[in-house]
Design an enzyme around this catalytic site. Structure first.
Site, PDB file in Angstrom:
ATOM      1  N   CYS A 192       0.821  -1.206   0.000  1.00 57.56           N
ATOM      2  CA  CYS A 192       0.000   0.000   0.000  1.00 57.56           C
ATOM      3  C   CYS A 192       0.863   1.267   0.000  1.00 57.56           C
ATOM      4  CB  CYS A 192      -0.993  -0.059   1.153  1.00 57.56           C
ATOM      5  SG  CYS A 192      -2.426   0.983   0.850  1.00 57.56           S
ATOM      6  N   HIS A 203      -3.241  -6.013   2.450  1.00 56.02           N
ATOM      7  CA  HIS A 203      -2.873  -6.134   3.864  1.00 56.02           C
ATOM      8  C   HIS A 203      -3.389  -7.486   4.357  1.00 56.02           C
ATOM      9  CE1 HIS A 203      -1.923  -1.853   4.189  1.00 56.02           C
ATOM     10  NE2 HIS A 203      -3.079  -1.573   3.626  1.00 56.02           N
ATOM     11  N   ARG A 242     -12.470   6.076  -1.421  1.00 55.79           N
ATOM     12  CA  ARG A 242     -11.552   5.226  -0.678  1.00 55.79           C
ATOM     13  C   ARG A 242     -11.932   3.761  -0.883  1.00 55.79           C
ATOM     14  NH1 ARG A 242      -7.832   6.855   2.525  1.00 55.79           N
ATOM     15  NH2 ARG A 242      -6.883   5.291   3.819  1.00 55.79           N
TER      16      ARG A 242
HETATM   17  N1  GLN Z   1      -2.012   6.854   2.008  1.00 57.00           N
HETATM   18  C1  GLN Z   1      -2.209   5.887   1.010  1.00 57.00           C
HETATM   19  C2  GLN Z   1      -3.603   5.858   0.372  1.00 57.00           C
HETATM   20  O1  GLN Z   1      -4.606   6.098   1.031  1.00 57.00           O
HETATM   21  C3  GLN Z   1      -1.810   4.540   1.609  1.00 57.00           C
HETATM   22  C4  GLN Z   1      -2.777   3.960   2.580  1.00 57.00           C
HETATM   23  C5  GLN Z   1      -2.287   2.653   3.157  1.00 57.00           C
HETATM   24  O2  GLN Z   1      -1.101   2.422   3.244  1.00 57.00           O
HETATM   25  N2  GLN Z   1      -3.192   1.805   3.593  1.00 57.00           N
HETATM   26  O3  GLN Z   1      -3.656   5.609  -0.823  1.00 57.00           O
END
Ligand code: GLN
Length: 234
Positions: free
Chosen positions: A91, A188, A125
């Site tokens: 990520c 993840h 998101r």
């Molecule tokens: N900040 C990044 C995004 O939102 C990574 C988020 C994360 O590592 N889960 O794309």
């Protein structure tokens, strides 16, 4: 492995460790030890240079501010990063390994350029279980969960790690990126606990040969449970 101990570098866990991705280091360490091989996790903190002597480097996820801080630190203090090391980033880790990423404030940050990937904030998101079929590197589907706003575009020097079956991944139907022995992913889980064959792929690159399989029924059960739960929710 030139030395008998495999050194697993855990980069900046205090800023790139928000989503449990530091567990990837434990998984690799365990999978080596279960095979009778010595392994040690080497955490590298902010303010410390990244040693060039480690066998494998791990980067986890993190929030935007932490990610920008991590990228600035690693650009300056990871001098050996282009020397063909085995690297795995999740990520924010994937985005930092890329060439460039844009924050929510519209500011562009240089990445490390180990992957040909650029990232910008998307419209929504992505928070969900993520399932992808592997694009040739692995026989089994990849599973994990994702939580990111970033949408990533791959350039000619990176291949996708997989094709999205459920979830968002990179945002265009592909998931993750691979260049040489560098892998980035949106999974993840920790990803290497949920996808043991991905863990062993990284270890086989370090070892220079495939490692003997491990019989771990509880890991198989976890995979089956996650994949069937995901299918039911579709
Ligand atoms: N900040 C990044 C995004 O939102 C990574 C988020 C994360 O590592 N889960 O794309």
């Amino acid at each position: 492995m030139a030395e008998s101990v495999v050194h697993i570098g855990l980069l900046l866990p205090e800023v790139l460790g928000t989503y449990g991705d530091t567990g990837n280091a434990q998984v690799l360490c365990r999978r080596l030890r279960w095979r009778g091989l010595d392994a040690e996790v080497v955490p590298v903190g902010l303010g410390e240079p990244v040693p060039s002597t480690l066998d494998l480097y791990l980067l986890g996820g993190g929030e935007d501010g932490a990610q920008a801080l991590a990228a600035a630190h690693l650009r300056k203090h990871w001098r050996s990063r282009s020397r063909g090391a085995v690297v795995f980033g999740v990520c924010a880790g994937l985005q930092v390994l890329g060439t460039r990423f844009r924050g929510l404030d519209g500011v562009d940050h240089d990445g490390l350029g180990l992957l040909d990937v650029s990232t910008e904030p998307g419209e929504r998101r992505a928070v969900a279980e993520l399932v992808a079929t592997s694009s040739g590197l692995l026989p089994e589907p990849l599973t994990g969960f994702e939580n990111h706003l970033g949408v990533s575009k791959l350039g000619a020097d990176s291949e996708p790690l997989g094709t999205v079956v459920r979830g968002t991944g990179n945002g265009d139907g592909t998931e993750g990126a691979v260049t040489d022995r560098v892998i980035g992913t949106y999974l993840h889980g920790p990803a290497l606990a949920r996808n043991p064959e991905l863990a062993d792929l990284l270890l086989s690159w370090v070892a220079g040969h495939p490692l003997p399989p491990l019989d771990l029924p509880e890991v198989d059960r976890l995979r089956t449970e996650r994949l069937t739960t995901t299918r039911r929710r579709r």
